[in-house]
Write an enzyme that holds these catalytic residues in place. Structure first.
Site, mmCIF file in Angstrom:
data_model
loop_
_atom_site.group_PDB
_atom_site.id
_atom_site.type_symbol
_atom_site.label_atom_id
_atom_site.label_comp_id
_atom_site.label_asym_id
_atom_site.label_seq_id
_atom_site.Cartn_x
_atom_site.Cartn_y
_atom_site.Cartn_z
ATOM 1 N N LYS A 10 0.814 -1.220 0.000
ATOM 2 C CA LYS A 10 0.000 0.000 0.000
ATOM 3 C C LYS A 10 0.857 1.285 0.000
ATOM 4 O O LYS A 10 2.073 1.237 0.274
ATOM 5 C CB LYS A 10 -0.917 -0.024 1.224
ATOM 6 C CG LYS A 10 -1.951 -1.155 1.183
ATOM 7 C CD LYS A 10 -2.946 -1.013 2.329
ATOM 8 C CE LYS A 10 -3.987 -2.108 2.310
ATOM 9 N NZ LYS A 10 -5.020 -1.916 3.358
ATOM 10 N N TYR A 50 -12.836 -1.723 -3.095
ATOM 11 C CA TYR A 50 -13.301 -1.812 -1.707
ATOM 12 C C TYR A 50 -14.816 -1.663 -1.590
ATOM 13 O O TYR A 50 -15.313 -1.328 -0.508
ATOM 14 C CB TYR A 50 -12.593 -0.756 -0.855
ATOM 15 C CG TYR A 50 -11.168 -1.133 -0.484
ATOM 16 C CD1 TYR A 50 -10.892 -2.279 0.273
ATOM 17 C CD2 TYR A 50 -10.090 -0.347 -0.866
ATOM 18 C CE1 TYR A 50 -9.591 -2.622 0.622
ATOM 19 C CE2 TYR A 50 -8.777 -0.693 -0.517
ATOM 20 C CZ TYR A 50 -8.545 -1.827 0.224
ATOM 21 O OH TYR A 50 -7.262 -2.181 0.582
ATOM 22 N N ASN A 113 -1.996 0.235 6.798
ATOM 23 C CA ASN A 113 -1.523 -1.064 7.293
ATOM 24 C C ASN A 113 -0.645 -1.827 6.287
ATOM 25 O O ASN A 113 -0.537 -3.039 6.339
ATOM 26 C CB ASN A 113 -2.689 -1.914 7.824
ATOM 27 C CG ASN A 113 -3.644 -2.338 6.741
ATOM 28 O OD1 ASN A 113 -3.555 -1.865 5.617
ATOM 29 N ND2 ASN A 113 -4.557 -3.238 7.072
ATOM 30 N N GLU A 127 -10.188 -10.392 -7.284
ATOM 31 C CA GLU A 127 -9.244 -9.265 -7.133
ATOM 32 C C GLU A 127 -8.116 -9.345 -8.165
ATOM 33 O O GLU A 127 -7.677 -8.319 -8.698
ATOM 34 C CB GLU A 127 -8.699 -9.259 -5.697
ATOM 35 C CG GLU A 127 -9.805 -8.899 -4.702
ATOM 36 C CD GLU A 127 -9.381 -8.988 -3.238
ATOM 37 O OE1 GLU A 127 -8.231 -9.357 -2.932
ATOM 38 O OE2 GLU A 127 -10.237 -8.664 -2.384
HETATM 39 P P1 CMP Z 1 -7.403 -4.461 3.714
HETATM 40 O O1 CMP Z 1 -6.856 -5.825 3.967
HETATM 41 O O2 CMP Z 1 -6.870 -3.742 2.536
HETATM 42 O O3 CMP Z 1 -8.996 -4.566 3.576
HETATM 43 C C1 CMP Z 1 -9.879 -3.537 3.961
HETATM 44 C C2 CMP Z 1 -9.170 -2.394 4.589
HETATM 45 O O4 CMP Z 1 -9.970 -1.511 5.327
HETATM 46 C C3 CMP Z 1 -8.197 -2.955 5.623
HETATM 47 O O5 CMP Z 1 -7.132 -3.584 5.001
HETATM 48 C C4 CMP Z 1 -7.847 -1.699 6.397
HETATM 49 O O6 CMP Z 1 -6.821 -0.959 5.775
HETATM 50 C C5 CMP Z 1 -9.149 -0.921 6.313
HETATM 51 N N1 CMP Z 1 -9.861 -0.949 7.598
HETATM 52 C C6 CMP Z 1 -10.496 -1.989 8.136
HETATM 53 N N2 CMP Z 1 -11.060 -1.623 9.325
HETATM 54 C C7 CMP Z 1 -10.745 -0.323 9.510
HETATM 55 C C8 CMP Z 1 -11.028 0.632 10.520
HETATM 56 N N3 CMP Z 1 -11.760 0.300 11.603
HETATM 57 N N4 CMP Z 1 -10.551 1.886 10.383
HETATM 58 C C9 CMP Z 1 -9.845 2.227 9.290
HETATM 59 N N5 CMP Z 1 -9.532 1.371 8.281
HETATM 60 C C10 CMP Z 1 -9.979 0.111 8.394
#
Ligand code: CMP
Length: 136
Positions: A10, A50, A113, A127
């Protein structure tokens, strides 16, 4: 059980110069990189990717973060790829991620993350096709 998964390194990880380190971890853990592309997501690309989260309160911030700079999309191959990659990246929240996982070592927060991993074989196929179909 399918042997392919979809990953994203990311924008936070690219911005902090951890792209090479994460690719190295991918290779050392015996994933084969079948496809990889450095892109900057458009808003519509990120919203589509998303879409499952579109009712969640963090959706707009997530889309804006994912479009904030370059990221790398990857198609990875390894036996039991979805489970293996999710176990290597760790929990969504780096504070809850196990030691030695990518998110524990590189991620800043739940949103920033560092990496994405498909959560099922079905979503891995969706995906992979989302980013790698119709390539020239
Ligand atoms: P990802 O694995 O890319 O899939 C969905 C994304 O939403 C996840 O990683 C996080 O980056 C984001 N995400 C999930 N929960 C939260 C949250 N409570 N607050 C902010 N971002 C979130």
């Amino acid at each position: 059980m399918q042997n392919k998964t979809f990953a994203i390194i990311k924008p936070d990880a690219v911005e902090s110069n951890n792209l090479g380190k994460i690719i190295d971890i991918i290779i050392k853990n015996e994933f084969t990189i079948l496809n990889a592309r450095l892109i900057t997501m458009s808003v519509s690309q990120a919203e589509g990717f998303y879409a499952i989260h579109k009712e969640r309160p963090f959706f707009h911030d997530l889309v804006s973060f994912m479009c904030s700079g370059p990221c790398m999309v990857l198609e990875l191959e390894k036996p039991n790829a979805v489970k293996e990659w999710r176990s290597l990246i760790g929990s969504t929240d780096p504070n809850e991620a196990d030691d030695g996982t990518i998110r524990k070592d590189f991620a800043e927060s739940k949103e920033r993350n560092s990496v994405h991993g498909s959560d099922s074989d079905e979503n891995a196929s969706i995906e992979i096709n989302y980013f790698f179909k119709n390539e020239i």
